[in-house]
Motif scaffolding. Sequence first.
Motif, PDB file in Angstrom:
ATOM      1  N   TYR A  98       0.833  -1.209   0.000  1.00  0.00           N
ATOM      2  CA  TYR A  98       0.000   0.000   0.000  1.00  0.00           C
ATOM      3  C   TYR A  98       0.867   1.257   0.000  1.00  0.00           C
ATOM      4  CZ  TYR A  98      -2.967   3.718   1.876  1.00  0.00           C
ATOM      5  OH  TYR A  98      -3.605   4.919   2.080  1.00  0.00           O
ATOM      6  N   ALA A  99       1.902   1.260   0.861  1.00  0.00           N
ATOM      7  CA  ALA A  99       2.808   2.412   0.931  1.00  0.00           C
ATOM      8  C   ALA A  99       3.520   2.618  -0.398  1.00  0.00           C
ATOM      9  CB  ALA A  99       3.832   2.213   2.051  1.00  0.00           C
ATOM     10  N   GLY A 100       3.919   1.511  -1.035  1.00  0.00           N
ATOM     11  CA  GLY A 100       4.582   1.608  -2.330  1.00  0.00           C
ATOM     12  C   GLY A 100       3.667   2.188  -3.392  1.00  0.00           C
ATOM     13  N   LYS A 101       2.401   1.766  -3.375  1.00  0.00           N
ATOM     14  CA  LYS A 101       1.436   2.294  -4.346  1.00  0.00           C
ATOM     15  C   LYS A 101       1.187   3.781  -4.128  1.00  0.00           C
ATOM     16  CE  LYS A 101      -1.151  -1.984  -5.213  1.00  0.00           C
ATOM     17  NZ  LYS A 101      -2.453  -2.675  -5.051  1.00  0.00           N
ATOM     18  N   VAL A 102       1.075   4.168  -2.853  1.00  0.00           N
ATOM     19  CA  VAL A 102       0.834   5.585  -2.545  1.00  0.00           C
ATOM     20  C   VAL A 102       2.017   6.444  -2.998  1.00  0.00           C
ATOM     21  CG1 VAL A 102       0.580   7.265  -0.674  1.00  0.00           C
ATOM     22  CG2 VAL A 102      -0.727   5.143  -0.624  1.00  0.00           C
ATOM     23  N   LEU A 103       3.226   6.024  -2.594  1.00  0.00           N
ATOM     24  CA  LEU A 103       4.418   6.789  -2.971  1.00  0.00           C
ATOM     25  C   LEU A 103       4.606   6.823  -4.482  1.00  0.00           C
ATOM     26  CD1 LEU A 103       7.056   5.703  -0.291  1.00  0.00           C
ATOM     27  CD2 LEU A 103       6.168   8.004  -0.643  1.00  0.00           C
ATOM     28  N   GLY A 104       4.463   5.649  -5.112  1.00  0.00           N
ATOM     29  CA  GLY A 104       4.641   5.582  -6.562  1.00  0.00           C
ATOM     30  C   GLY A 104       3.597   6.395  -7.302  1.00  0.00           C
ATOM     31  N   GLY A 105       2.341   6.294  -6.870  1.00  0.00           N
ATOM     32  CA  GLY A 105       1.270   7.033  -7.528  1.00  0.00           C
ATOM     33  C   GLY A 105       1.433   8.533  -7.399  1.00  0.00           C
ATOM     34  N   ILE A 106       1.784   8.983  -6.204  1.00  0.00           N
ATOM     35  CA  ILE A 106       1.994  10.420  -5.991  1.00  0.00           C
ATOM     36  C   ILE A 106       3.196  10.908  -6.797  1.00  0.00           C
ATOM     37  CG2 ILE A 106       2.650  12.166  -4.279  1.00  0.00           C
ATOM     38  CD1 ILE A 106       0.987  10.617  -2.238  1.00  0.00           C
ATOM     39  N   ALA A 107       4.252  10.087  -6.832  1.00  0.00           N
ATOM     40  CA  ALA A 107       5.452  10.459  -7.585  1.00  0.00           C
ATOM     41  C   ALA A 107       5.134  10.644  -9.060  1.00  0.00           C
ATOM     42  CB  ALA A 107       6.538   9.396  -7.414  1.00  0.00           C
ATOM     43  N   ILE A 108       4.365   9.721  -9.630  1.00  0.00           N
ATOM     44  CA  ILE A 108       4.009   9.816 -11.048  1.00  0.00           C
ATOM     45  C   ILE A 108       3.080  11.001 -11.296  1.00  0.00           C
ATOM     46  CG2 ILE A 108       2.731   8.667 -12.906  1.00  0.00           C
ATOM     47  CD1 ILE A 108       3.834   6.024 -11.871  1.00  0.00           C
ATOM     48  N   GLY A 109       2.126  11.209 -10.378  1.00  0.00           N
ATOM     49  CA  GLY A 109       1.202  12.331 -10.528  1.00  0.00           C
ATOM     50  C   GLY A 109       1.910  13.673 -10.524  1.00  0.00           C
ATOM     51  N   ILE A 110       2.825  13.851  -9.570  1.00  0.00           N
ATOM     52  CA  ILE A 110       3.559  15.115  -9.492  1.00  0.00           C
ATOM     53  C   ILE A 110       4.547  15.228 -10.653  1.00  0.00           C
ATOM     54  CG2 ILE A 110       5.183  16.460  -8.090  1.00  0.00           C
ATOM     55  CD1 ILE A 110       3.857  15.358  -5.611  1.00  0.00           C
ATOM     56  N   ALA A 111       5.092  14.082 -11.097  1.00  0.00           N
ATOM     57  CA  ALA A 111       6.011  14.094 -12.238  1.00  0.00           C
ATOM     58  C   ALA A 111       5.297  14.607 -13.495  1.00  0.00           C
ATOM     59  CB  ALA A 111       6.564  12.697 -12.483  1.00  0.00           C
TER      60      ALA A 111
END
Length: 214
Positions: free
Chosen positions: A174-187
């Motif tokens: 879950y933490a990986g999905k949150v971090l990865g998703g936010i990273a891609i969104g902000i990217a």
Amino acid sequence: MSELCGLAILVVGILMHINLNNYQEAVKDNVTVPSMTFIVIGSIIFVIAFFGCCGAIRESHCMTITFASFLLTIFIIQIAVAIYAFVVFRESNVNIYDTYKEVFYNYWTSTTQREIVDMVQSNLKCCGVDSFDDFKNIGNHTIPPSCCELMQHCSESMSFQTGCASALKSFLIYAGKVLGGIAIGIAAVELIGIIFALCLAQSIKNFEKRGYRV
């Protein structure tokens, strides 16, 4: 816009680092790398946004290009962090199980290990490695209060039914999905900023060639 992206990444990095750091000793893997990287990236973006603001205000081609270059570098690093968060957290199942099992079996002999297991059980609402039955094989064979919402006497019927190895795995995914998703969104937002910065730099250069100012 860049300042807001940097601030958003910084805040997310700090919050996730606090949460992940709680489980660092339970899994032994360096699960805080992505969140620490987020904190560093957010701080850097917040600083380099200065070049973008100054470049736009002073109509400086050099400063605007510098800003776009820095942002592009951060963009690439951020995508790499997103991939790391998605892949590494998902593939660390064996390490989590074996490491947590080792910590668990020292529950009654080590105060430090007991505190780690109690923290995991209380926070993730789980008990034992696979289930509360694991406590029958160690120590005085009793189920600790951390398995039952910290009740003084914990019975099998009142204890959490989920094993902590799977609960830890689910939390890290879950933490990986949150971090990865936010990273891609902000990217994606940063990519728009890079395009605008390059367009502005080209516009400034064209007008300078013609002897005009924007």
